[in-house]
Design an enzyme around this catalytic site. Sequence first.
Site, PDB file in Angstrom:
ATOM      1  N   GLN A 172       9.742  16.271   9.925  1.00 21.11           N
ATOM      2  CA  GLN A 172       8.788  15.212  10.218  1.00 21.11           C
ATOM      3  C   GLN A 172       7.414  15.755  10.564  1.00 21.11           C
ATOM      4  O   GLN A 172       6.395  15.129  10.280  1.00 21.11           O
ATOM      5  CB  GLN A 172       9.320  14.322  11.351  1.00 21.11           C
ATOM      6  CG  GLN A 172      10.578  13.563  10.980  1.00 21.11           C
ATOM      7  CD  GLN A 172      10.419  12.747   9.709  1.00 21.11           C
ATOM      8  OE1 GLN A 172       9.636  11.806   9.640  1.00 21.11           O
ATOM      9  NE2 GLN A 172      11.171  13.097   8.667  1.00 21.11           N
TER      10      GLN A 172
ATOM     11  N   ASP B  53      14.501   8.559   4.978  1.00 14.76           N
ATOM     12  CA  ASP B  53      13.223   8.515   4.269  1.00 14.76           C
ATOM     13  C   ASP B  53      13.410   8.173   2.793  1.00 14.76           C
ATOM     14  O   ASP B  53      12.509   7.602   2.168  1.00 14.76           O
ATOM     15  CB  ASP B  53      12.498   9.855   4.396  1.00 14.76           C
ATOM     16  CG  ASP B  53      11.821  10.032   5.740  1.00 14.76           C
ATOM     17  OD1 ASP B  53      11.642   9.028   6.445  1.00 14.76           O
ATOM     18  OD2 ASP B  53      11.473  11.174   6.075  1.00 14.76           O
TER      19      ASP B  53
ATOM     20  N   THR C 142       3.851   9.534  11.992  1.00 20.98           N
ATOM     21  CA  THR C 142       5.303   9.500  12.087  1.00 20.98           C
ATOM     22  C   THR C 142       5.812  10.185  13.353  1.00 20.98           C
ATOM     23  O   THR C 142       5.148  11.077  13.900  1.00 20.98           O
ATOM     24  CB  THR C 142       5.937  10.142  10.841  1.00 20.98           C
ATOM     25  OG1 THR C 142       7.344   9.881  10.837  1.00 20.98           O
ATOM     26  CG2 THR C 142       5.699  11.644  10.808  1.00 20.98           C
TER      27      THR C 142
ATOM     28  N   HIS D   6       4.644  15.995   7.812  1.00 24.30           N
ATOM     29  CA  HIS D   6       3.911  14.837   7.323  1.00 24.30           C
ATOM     30  C   HIS D   6       2.421  14.935   7.619  1.00 24.30           C
ATOM     31  O   HIS D   6       1.588  14.567   6.785  1.00 24.30           O
ATOM     32  CB  HIS D   6       4.443  13.554   7.987  1.00 24.30           C
ATOM     33  CG  HIS D   6       5.584  12.920   7.270  1.00 24.30           C
ATOM     34  ND1 HIS D   6       5.427  12.157   6.141  1.00 24.30           N
ATOM     35  CD2 HIS D   6       6.918  12.929   7.535  1.00 24.30           C
ATOM     36  CE1 HIS D   6       6.610  11.721   5.733  1.00 24.30           C
ATOM     37  NE2 HIS D   6       7.527  12.178   6.559  1.00 24.30           N
TER      38      HIS D   6
ATOM     39  N   HIS E  83       0.534 -39.498  22.082  1.00 23.74           N
ATOM     40  CA  HIS E  83       1.833 -39.018  21.608  1.00 23.74           C
ATOM     41  C   HIS E  83       2.895 -40.096  21.831  1.00 23.74           C
ATOM     42  O   HIS E  83       3.715 -40.383  20.948  1.00 23.74           O
ATOM     43  CB  HIS E  83       2.237 -37.737  22.354  1.00 23.74           C
ATOM     44  CG  HIS E  83       1.510 -36.508  21.905  1.00 23.74           C
ATOM     45  ND1 HIS E  83       0.149 -36.391  21.952  1.00 23.74           N
ATOM     46  CD2 HIS E  83       1.977 -35.331  21.412  1.00 23.74           C
ATOM     47  CE1 HIS E  83      -0.202 -35.187  21.507  1.00 23.74           C
ATOM     48  NE2 HIS E  83       0.900 -34.532  21.173  1.00 23.74           N
TER      49      HIS E  83
ATOM     50  N   GLU F 137      10.013   6.018  16.527  1.00 15.98           N
ATOM     51  CA  GLU F 137      10.162   5.491  15.172  1.00 15.98           C
ATOM     52  C   GLU F 137      11.532   5.903  14.607  1.00 15.98           C
ATOM     53  O   GLU F 137      12.273   5.076  14.086  1.00 15.98           O
ATOM     54  CB  GLU F 137       9.037   6.038  14.294  1.00 15.98           C
ATOM     55  CG  GLU F 137       9.116   5.607  12.846  1.00 15.98           C
ATOM     56  CD  GLU F 137       8.105   6.329  11.977  1.00 15.98           C
ATOM     57  OE1 GLU F 137       7.853   5.830  10.867  1.00 15.98           O
ATOM     58  OE2 GLU F 137       7.577   7.386  12.379  1.00 15.98           O
ATOM     59  N   HIS F 138      11.834   7.189  14.689  1.00 18.22           N
ATOM     60  CA  HIS F 138      13.130   7.724  14.257  1.00 18.22           C
ATOM     61  C   HIS F 138      13.791   8.399  15.459  1.00 18.22           C
ATOM     62  O   HIS F 138      13.172   9.243  16.106  1.00 18.22           O
ATOM     63  CB  HIS F 138      12.974   8.787  13.171  1.00 18.22           C
ATOM     64  CG  HIS F 138      12.105   8.392  12.025  1.00 18.22           C
ATOM     65  ND1 HIS F 138      10.774   8.781  11.917  1.00 18.22           N
ATOM     66  CD2 HIS F 138      12.367   7.650  10.924  1.00 18.22           C
ATOM     67  CE1 HIS F 138      10.275   8.312  10.797  1.00 18.22           C
ATOM     68  NE2 HIS F 138      11.211   7.610  10.172  1.00 18.22           N
TER      69      HIS F 138
ATOM     70  N   TYR G 264       0.851  -1.194   0.000  1.00 21.09           N
ATOM     71  CA  TYR G 264       0.000   0.000   0.000  1.00 21.09           C
ATOM     72  C   TYR G 264       0.886   1.243   0.000  1.00 21.09           C
ATOM     73  O   TYR G 264       1.796   1.361   0.826  1.00 21.09           O
ATOM     74  CB  TYR G 264      -0.925   0.020   1.218  1.00 21.09           C
ATOM     75  CG  TYR G 264      -1.915   1.156   1.138  1.00 21.09           C
ATOM     76  CD1 TYR G 264      -3.025   1.070   0.304  1.00 21.09           C
ATOM     77  CD2 TYR G 264      -1.721   2.333   1.844  1.00 21.09           C
ATOM     78  CE1 TYR G 264      -3.930   2.118   0.187  1.00 21.09           C
ATOM     79  CE2 TYR G 264      -2.613   3.388   1.746  1.00 21.09           C
ATOM     80  CZ  TYR G 264      -3.712   3.283   0.914  1.00 21.09           C
ATOM     81  OH  TYR G 264      -4.596   4.328   0.798  1.00 21.09           O
TER      82      TYR G 264
ATOM     83  N   ASN H 194      -3.270   5.893   6.641  1.00 21.15           N
ATOM     84  CA  ASN H 194      -3.929   6.655   7.699  1.00 21.15           C
ATOM     85  C   ASN H 194      -4.630   5.723   8.687  1.00 21.15           C
ATOM     86  O   ASN H 194      -4.522   4.496   8.600  1.00 21.15           O
ATOM     87  CB  ASN H 194      -4.904   7.671   7.092  1.00 21.15           C
ATOM     88  CG  ASN H 194      -6.039   7.014   6.319  1.00 21.15           C
ATOM     89  OD1 ASN H 194      -6.355   5.833   6.513  1.00 21.15           O
ATOM     90  ND2 ASN H 194      -6.676   7.769   5.446  1.00 21.15           N
TER      91      ASN H 194
END
Length: 445
Positions: free
Chosen positions: A271, A374, A249, A274, A433, A340-341, A129, A226
Amino acid sequence: MIARTDLRGRPLDAASLRQVLPRAEFDVEAALDAVRPICAQVQHGGAGALRDLGERFDGVRPTDLRVPAAALHDALAQLDDGVRAALEESIRRTRLVHRDQRRHDVTTQVAEGGTVTERWIPVGRVGLYAPGGLAVLASSVVMNAVPAQEAGVPSIALASPPQRDNPPRFAGLPHPTVLAACALLGIDEVYAVGGAQAIAMFAYGAREDDGTVVCAPVNLVTGPGNIYVVAAKRLLKGVIGIDSEAGPTEIAVLADDTADPHLVAADLVSQAEHDPLAAAVLVTDDEDLADAVEAALAEQVAATKHTERVRAALGGRQSGIVLVDDLEAGLAVCDAYAAEHLEIHTRDAAAVAARVRNAGAIFVGPYAPVSLGDYLAGSNHVLPTGGCACHSSGLSVQSFLRGVHVIEYDRAALEQVADHVVALAEAEDLPGHGDAVRARARGRG
């Protein structure tokens, strides 16, 4: 413009920090109610439902759900030379890094005559996506497609929302730059479908009313989106595999008095542009630096293109400047936040970065901004958000592989361990078993 949280002199245990650190509100559960009927509509209505939903949510009714090959060719032919060169270099660098992530089968001899081999098998079919809302992320095509290709996935499809405001030749198709990126990567199965309906299409497949297959179901869906895309992933997990539930982000910057406030501010802005929900966090033990970054932000936000969006992100509860006593405290805060970063702007930045435990990706020193990651660092930019970096990884070749154990024992090797199998089977009250092993020990197998 940006809030401050003063943690100097306060306890920094993980539980306490989770309560006070900035974090975006991202209520996936609430979005489930919105996406559930959309996914059901696609499941039962097929291609017609996808066209209806495209008209409803994207303002355009796609004529061709699957993008014609000619449109992919035309998008590449009309791509700006500079953008094409940048995409080609991004693909080259990303492929270099991800090619080294390939896994190899390993056979372990457990006993004489008994082996276990771990085979790595690529997922059979994946759906990628690529978002097309506030930002049209052609770079996400690269970041999703390259690891899938390097893993050896034999069937790759991609979906991206149809654009109402494309040039006339591309009206009702995904953004031309997304299409051009697909063409560069050799991805020819591309769909003009966005949002939760794209995830449902990948999960259930889609047919025309006459039974013609438009899109076959996939095994795994990856890629950012989203909150409705994320909610659809959660709803359909089990029907399909997913990479993660990625939220808005995030960037965190750990900085001391050696940091350049203008660079720190520029990276926070980069950032924040975004999304109004994007998180930008500075962690520092130097109050003078915090003041200087705030002053630089005021100047840079006023001058940037997406001023309103950036101002909303920096002013939201998810962003802030966090003051700490020292670098040790800063590291504790960063590990609790699990960004994340994470950028490191300190003395001995590499040594400090080596001590970080929780981050999606770590950017070391003043010349490794998140923007590089990125697009062109070679690393992957599909990364865990919302604190999930404490237990999850970013997208990689491994995301598209399945480890399968292959067990091979001869009679002697089985007999050697038979008594242990029987003992454990009886301890767990599973006598069948044990009987399965005894049958072979008696020479019936």
